[in-house]
Motif scaffolding. Sequence first.
Motif, PDB file in Angstrom:
ATOM      1  N   ALA A 195       0.848  -1.203   0.000  1.00  0.00           N
ATOM      2  CA  ALA A 195       0.000   0.000   0.000  1.00  0.00           C
ATOM      3  C   ALA A 195       0.881   1.250   0.000  1.00  0.00           C
ATOM      4  CB  ALA A 195      -0.920  -0.006   1.209  1.00  0.00           C
ATOM      5  N   PRO A 196       0.740   2.129  -1.003  1.00  0.00           N
ATOM      6  CA  PRO A 196       1.567   3.345  -1.037  1.00  0.00           C
ATOM      7  C   PRO A 196       1.344   4.171   0.231  1.00  0.00           C
ATOM      8  CG  PRO A 196       0.341   3.055  -3.100  1.00  0.00           C
ATOM      9  CD  PRO A 196      -0.187   2.043  -2.137  1.00  0.00           C
ATOM     10  N   MET A 197       2.405   4.802   0.714  1.00  0.00           N
ATOM     11  CA  MET A 197       2.280   5.588   1.944  1.00  0.00           C
ATOM     12  C   MET A 197       1.201   6.656   1.787  1.00  0.00           C
ATOM     13  SD  MET A 197       4.416   4.038   3.863  1.00  0.00           S
ATOM     14  CE  MET A 197       4.243   5.037   5.335  1.00  0.00           C
ATOM     15  N   ARG A 211      -2.333   5.563   2.739  1.00  0.00           N
ATOM     16  CA  ARG A 211      -2.590   4.942   4.048  1.00  0.00           C
ATOM     17  C   ARG A 211      -3.356   5.885   4.966  1.00  0.00           C
ATOM     18  NH1 ARG A 211       2.614   1.053   5.331  1.00  0.00           N
ATOM     19  NH2 ARG A 211       2.950   0.480   3.152  1.00  0.00           N
TER      20      ARG A 211
END
Lengths: 426, 426
Positions: free
Chosen positions: A241-243, A246
């Motif tokens: 999951a890309p930061m 999030r």
Amino acid sequence: MSSSYIRDLPVADAADLDAFDALFAQSSAIGATANAGLHRLAASVEDGAMRDVFGAWLRAHGFTVQVDAVGNLFGLMTFDPAAPYVLCGSHLDTQPKAGRFDGVYGVLAGAVAIASIARQLEARGETPAFNLAVVNWTNEEGARFQPSLIGSSAFIGSLSVDEAWASRDGAGVTLGEALGQIGYRGEAMLDVPVAAYLEMHVEQGVQLENQGLAIGVVRHTWAALKWRIRFDGEQNHTGPAPMAVRRDALLAAAEAIVAVRAEAERHGLDMHTSVGRLELEPNSPNVVPALTRLWVEFRSPSMALLVEAEERFRATLDLIAAHTGTTFTLESEQLRPPSQLHAGLSDLARQTCAALGVPAGDSATVAGHDAISLGRRYPAALLFVPSQGGLSHNEAEFSATSDLHQGLRVLTALLYRTCCQPELYL
Amino acid sequence: MSSSYIRDLPVADAADLDAFDALFAQSSAIGATANAGLHRLAASVEDGAMRDVFGAWLRAHGFTVQVDAVGNLFGLMTFDPAAPYVLCGSHLDTQPKAGRFDGVYGVLAGAVAIASIARQLEARGETPAFNLAVVNWTNEEGARFQPSLIGSSAFIGSLSVDEAWASRDGAGVTLGEALGQIGYRGEAMLDVPVAAYLEMHVEQGVQLENQGLAIGVVRHTWAALKWRIRFDGEQNHTGPAPMAVRRDALLAAAEAIVAVRAEAERHGLDMHTSVGRLELEPNSPNVVPALTRLWVEFRSPSMALLVEAEERFRATLDLIAAHTGTTFTLESEQLRPPSQLHAGLSDLARQTCAALGVPAGDSATVAGHDAISLGRRYPAALLFVPSQGGLSHNEAEFSATSDLHQGLRVLTALLYRTCCQPELYL
């Protein structure tokens, strides 16, 4: 018998001190931890076992035992059925892995003092103006069930029985169920008419120790603001999951915990803050946390500082939520204003210490106590005995036996005056 | 039968797709959550129930079922007892409140694909060079038991059986005990000779969706650094204890969580960080926290960045401990270097997609997968099918049935080539 009188005040004698020591040793064994502490959560099996021991002791010493709907356990010593009672007590429940003294001291000292007075009054042929009763308040600690002070709050009517019963522990068990399981859920609240309330407690601070005093008479309390805050994020994989997408509820909680501490730093000695409890879902190493709950406290002698802190913290929560992509909910908020203990009863406590030659001073309490609940409705006094190093809610909590005994002597004399000489304070 | 061949490659036919759908629906019901997700922790009752269903399906479709010491469940399709196996699989365990696709897809697609190939080989009268086997690896997720990838790591010998058995969940139950309770702790590790390993998995990212591809062939992995950090403070009362004497283990943890996130911010797209799990004692509203444990992850394609982050974070931990009056212990540290998947097998996967007219591209994985374990020792390939929105470890995780079916067709053809035409990649 004359040896137990000082300046015409009946005080606990050697046999009373022995009785206290024996009861205290029994208590220290029920829920004992490996490190000489006590782990006896409200309405647990251990709490039930301690109540059984205490109730048996009361019956053996002439008390009538009654239990109300929220498990408050009364030991009544009735001289005149038409008269009200001077109540004296505290709580037998503890925090997790806590000490042996907090709460326990006040209940056991109260029971021994009342038994001593009853015996001495009989010997003197004296009938007091008020009856006496010792009480063990349910769930003072607020550890297993929230809020704290459930028993004393229900007694004064600021919390309903239904609210008290519905409180759930971390495993989903209600207080009503837990009390039923240990056999301490009574049918109804009891109508015990109250003339006054006295409570002895360990100080949990260092003022008495630092000033060389044996007794602190608490004159006022700090105010407290308690919040339960929930952050909602989104469960996701901590790897791919890309930061940027999030929405991490634990990151939001961490930033809030840091902000809560910053509020204390800002105000020096006039603000105590903490986050003692945190719930986290799903709490798995590879999962971005979806939900956190924080139990936040701000305490201060100044309501103005609390209100200021509250406003700033609300704005901080907005920033944290925006920054972390989470949302927050204030699930509960409890503002406990500062309060004064009863001036006349507190003065009487100081005078009694002086009469007995016991060094005493005025005190304040940061922590909540059952006496604070009772004080909202009745004349109430709260007395401290010294805590070594101020350490509390810790297995190493300690008060010297000599200090406990000194407190018991003071309590006996003070209870005597409170029930026999109401003109001194009312 | 000809309808299940494309350019002389056997692919899953309509009956196979139906069989997959039926198995997938059964899986989705075992541990189903209210929000259409799946909660099936490793070696739980639900995991046992799913293994029973899966084992029964395998036996009914001509597989021999065997279970090794750490619970890895093999479905063997043996054509020549002297030949090694092409293994194909993934994992049936999930994260808490997770999705229905992660891991499950690869196991069920592998089983259906192998059954399909066996049937078609028999119809063609063809004997492959290698045998086939599907495998369900134990505790891939690392949710209930740590580390992750326990089953596949034990299989390749990088984790001992004793280490695997000794891993404890949050309630203190060991993996060895939990496997015994559900009847899936075998006597010993199995000697299954491996020629190659194939794994299909949902992408858990958005690259395929964004590029309009049906299959991603994973060429390499990110490196990962996983730490478990313990902070020790001192239990105290959150009311009276002066702020200056507090040693708050949760405050230390909160500052560490913020610092972990800052490491990701520093490196843009080349660093993913997280703290997914936190343990807290005693976790009571009125008690200064005495102990916290944090599960910290840093992931990056660059080992140099990880080493740099590690050094900076260690220095930050020293500062946090000094500032909060706590101490910290690095309880475990796991560095997973980046690795390459097998070039020949990955090329064959791309060629097979091209032969079937399926749009495919090269991919990388940030998450760990069993294929990464297997790839350390054997030729291994890892293929992704699209995940809607990249959402994973979440009940709303979703992959379209058409994408799952497309992947199953590719897998069948690729397994056929891998077991019948080893000269194409070895």
